[in-house]
Design a protein around this motif. Structure first.
Motif, PDB file in Angstrom:
ATOM      1  N   TRP A   6     104.190  38.863  86.475  1.00  0.00           N
ATOM      2  CA  TRP A   6     104.672  39.975  85.659  1.00  0.00           C
ATOM      3  C   TRP A   6     105.856  39.455  84.856  1.00  0.00           C
ATOM      4  O   TRP A   6     106.650  38.669  85.364  1.00  0.00           O
ATOM      5  CB  TRP A   6     105.156  41.119  86.541  1.00  0.00           C
ATOM      6  CG  TRP A   6     104.073  41.887  87.207  1.00  0.00           C
ATOM      7  CD1 TRP A   6     103.626  41.725  88.488  1.00  0.00           C
ATOM      8  CD2 TRP A   6     103.314  42.946  86.651  1.00  0.00           C
ATOM      9  NE1 TRP A   6     102.629  42.620  88.756  1.00  0.00           N
ATOM     10  CE2 TRP A   6     102.418  43.388  87.633  1.00  0.00           C
ATOM     11  CE3 TRP A   6     103.300  43.571  85.408  1.00  0.00           C
ATOM     12  CZ2 TRP A   6     101.522  44.415  87.420  1.00  0.00           C
ATOM     13  CZ3 TRP A   6     102.405  44.594  85.199  1.00  0.00           C
ATOM     14  CH2 TRP A   6     101.529  45.003  86.188  1.00  0.00           C
ATOM     15  N   ARG A  38     105.546  43.570  82.102  1.00  0.00           N
ATOM     16  CA  ARG A  38     104.274  43.520  81.383  1.00  0.00           C
ATOM     17  C   ARG A  38     103.423  42.366  81.877  1.00  0.00           C
ATOM     18  O   ARG A  38     103.917  41.379  82.375  1.00  0.00           O
ATOM     19  CB  ARG A  38     104.503  43.321  79.883  1.00  0.00           C
ATOM     20  CG  ARG A  38     105.055  44.514  79.188  1.00  0.00           C
ATOM     21  CD  ARG A  38     105.043  44.244  77.668  1.00  0.00           C
ATOM     22  NE  ARG A  38     105.538  45.376  76.948  1.00  0.00           N
ATOM     23  CZ  ARG A  38     104.824  46.398  76.544  1.00  0.00           C
ATOM     24  NH1 ARG A  38     103.536  46.435  76.789  1.00  0.00           N
ATOM     25  NH2 ARG A  38     105.368  47.380  75.878  1.00  0.00           N
ATOM     26  N   SER A  51      98.682  42.587  78.138  1.00  0.00           N
ATOM     27  CA  SER A  51     100.061  42.738  77.670  1.00  0.00           C
ATOM     28  C   SER A  51     100.425  44.190  77.382  1.00  0.00           C
ATOM     29  O   SER A  51     101.591  44.554  77.434  1.00  0.00           O
ATOM     30  CB  SER A  51     100.295  41.883  76.419  1.00  0.00           C
ATOM     31  OG  SER A  51      99.404  42.269  75.399  1.00  0.00           O
ATOM     32  N   ARG A  54     102.136  48.437  81.014  1.00  0.00           N
ATOM     33  CA  ARG A  54     103.566  48.493  81.329  1.00  0.00           C
ATOM     34  C   ARG A  54     103.752  49.016  82.739  1.00  0.00           C
ATOM     35  O   ARG A  54     103.035  49.884  83.186  1.00  0.00           O
ATOM     36  CB  ARG A  54     104.283  49.438  80.355  1.00  0.00           C
ATOM     37  CG  ARG A  54     104.161  49.035  78.930  1.00  0.00           C
ATOM     38  CD  ARG A  54     104.595  50.155  77.988  1.00  0.00           C
ATOM     39  NE  ARG A  54     105.987  50.524  78.177  1.00  0.00           N
ATOM     40  CZ  ARG A  54     106.403  51.714  78.628  1.00  0.00           C
ATOM     41  NH1 ARG A  54     105.549  52.646  78.929  1.00  0.00           N
ATOM     42  NH2 ARG A  54     107.679  51.976  78.751  1.00  0.00           N
TER      43      ARG A  54
END
Length: 74
Positions: A6, A38, A51, A54
């Protein structure tokens, strides 16, 4: 690059994109105790390995599955 770790983002957590800056600059308002992550890690579900996904996490937590990307403008 997805699935490695991450990636920490500089932005404070917001539940959505309302009020996001059109130039993509950092959002410093919001919950200062949480930061945006992300990209997903090797232990994430495959639908989270992108990507655009979130996630929020406390900024004082460290984990083998969380890192950062160093970038520079050329």
């Amino acid at each position: 690059m997805h699935g490695n770790v991450w990636e920490w983002c500089e932005d404070n957590w917001h539940p959505n994109y309302d009020g996001a800056r059109p130039d993509g600059s950092v959002r410093t308002e919001g919950d200062m105790s949480l930061r945006v992550l992300r990209g997903g890690s090797g232990t994430a579900f495959r639908q989270d390995l992108r990507s655009a996904y979130r996630y929020r996490y406390r900024r004082d937590i460290r984990s083998y599955g969380i890192g950062f990307r160093v970038a520079r403008t050329l």
